[in-house]
Design a protein around this motif. Sequence first.
Motif, PDB file in Angstrom:
ATOM      1  N   TYR A  84       1.306  -1.393  -0.218  1.00 48.48           N
ATOM      2  CA  TYR A  84       0.025  -0.131  -0.243  1.00 48.48           C
ATOM      3  C   TYR A  84       1.089   1.145   0.292  1.00 48.48           C
ATOM      4  CZ  TYR A  84      -3.720  -3.363   1.494  1.00 48.48           C
ATOM      5  OH  TYR A  84      -4.333  -4.408   1.558  1.00 48.48           O
ATOM      6  N   PRO A  85       1.232   2.114  -1.486  1.00 42.09           N
ATOM      7  CA  PRO A  85       2.118   2.595  -1.168  1.00 42.09           C
ATOM      8  C   PRO A  85       2.014   3.940  -0.663  1.00 42.09           C
ATOM      9  CG  PRO A  85       2.562   1.794  -3.451  1.00 42.09           C
ATOM     10  CD  PRO A  85       1.699   0.833  -2.753  1.00 42.09           C
ATOM     11  N   ARG A  86       0.776   4.349  -0.890  1.00 42.18           N
ATOM     12  CA  ARG A  86      -0.162   5.731  -0.894  1.00 42.18           C
ATOM     13  C   ARG A  86       0.251   5.936   1.577  1.00 42.18           C
ATOM     14  NH1 ARG A  86      -3.945   8.293  -3.264  1.00 42.18           N
ATOM     15  NH2 ARG A  86      -5.415   9.653  -1.737  1.00 42.18           N
ATOM     16  N   PHE A  87       0.734   5.346   1.882  1.00 41.02           N
ATOM     17  CA  PHE A  87       0.958   4.942   3.608  1.00 41.02           C
ATOM     18  C   PHE A  87       2.351   5.896   3.483  1.00 41.02           C
ATOM     19  CE2 PHE A  87      -2.937   2.575   3.239  1.00 41.02           C
ATOM     20  CZ  PHE A  87      -3.512   3.130   4.552  1.00 41.02           C
ATOM     21  N   ASN A  88       3.134   5.527   1.821  1.00 38.36           N
ATOM     22  CA  ASN A  88       4.689   6.197   2.490  1.00 38.36           C
ATOM     23  C   ASN A  88       4.440   7.387   1.416  1.00 38.36           C
ATOM     24  OD1 ASN A  88       7.134   6.383   2.596  1.00 38.36           O
ATOM     25  ND2 ASN A  88       7.358   4.351   1.133  1.00 38.36           N
TER      26      ASN A  88
END
Length: 243
Positions: A84-88
């Motif tokens: 879930y790259p949006r959390f990074n």
Amino acid sequence: MPEIDFSQFGEIETQPLTKINKLTGQFLHRNWVTVPHVTQFDEADITELEAFRKQLNEEHKNEGIRVTVLAFLMKALVSALKEYPRFNSSLDATGENLVLKKYIHIGVAVDTPDGLVVPVIRDCDRKSLVELANELIEASVKARDKKLSPADMSGGCISISSLGGIGGTAFTPIVNAPEVAILGVSRASMQPVWNGSEFEPRLMLPLSFSYDHRVIDGAQAVRFTTYLGERLTDVDALLQAIP
Ligand code: CAO
């Protein structure tokens, strides 16, 4: 706040805040008033993870290796951030763009006699469990010896605040902006868990995951904590990702 003379009500003592208290207070206040927070509570079954951790520490005790739950949490967080790259990510200064990071640096809140500090462990996706555990020990020793430089505390992508060594069941951590999420961890405890036919004693780890609601929606957050919980429960799969 209006100035109040508390001595009119009884005996008092005035203690100055430490430099760390003052700095942390400013950041926490800014983040509290500017970031719309939501906290998602969840729990992870870490029964097998804990058995493996104890065995690992026992086997390597002569080498001075001590792996705590925190190192496994960092591994699971790396896996969840990749999924879930949006959390990074961080919002840019205009608030109109999301900056996605291709590196994974994790901040870890450390409690010191002078106050809270958050050293950053770099490139967690390229480090083994034991390397992460050793860096955690180094960072907390450095923090307690007041040896952290500003560079040691910058560049984090997400933070972990672990109060599990002390106690508690849940809390609402404040996002360490410009990061968009923070994982709070409380003390694991044995719980009766229904397995479909009977209650089984399982070691459950409480997770308190706060996020910036401008960037992350509730459904995404609970998908993230569910994934994190699954990684922590399936210790074999988590270990396969560990060099
Ligand atoms: N559940 C049950 N036991 C836990 C646990 C959890 N979630 N987390 C840690 N423990 C256990 C450890 O396994 C260890 O036991 P063993 O000796 O049997 O391994 C013991 O508690 C002590 O752990 P620790 O606290 O020394 O180590 P850690 O890696 O878990 O944490 C650090 C390191 C630096 C994060 C921690 O010492 C600390 O400072 N925590 C406070 C952070 C804080 O103040 N956050 C609040 C920020 S918001 O104000």
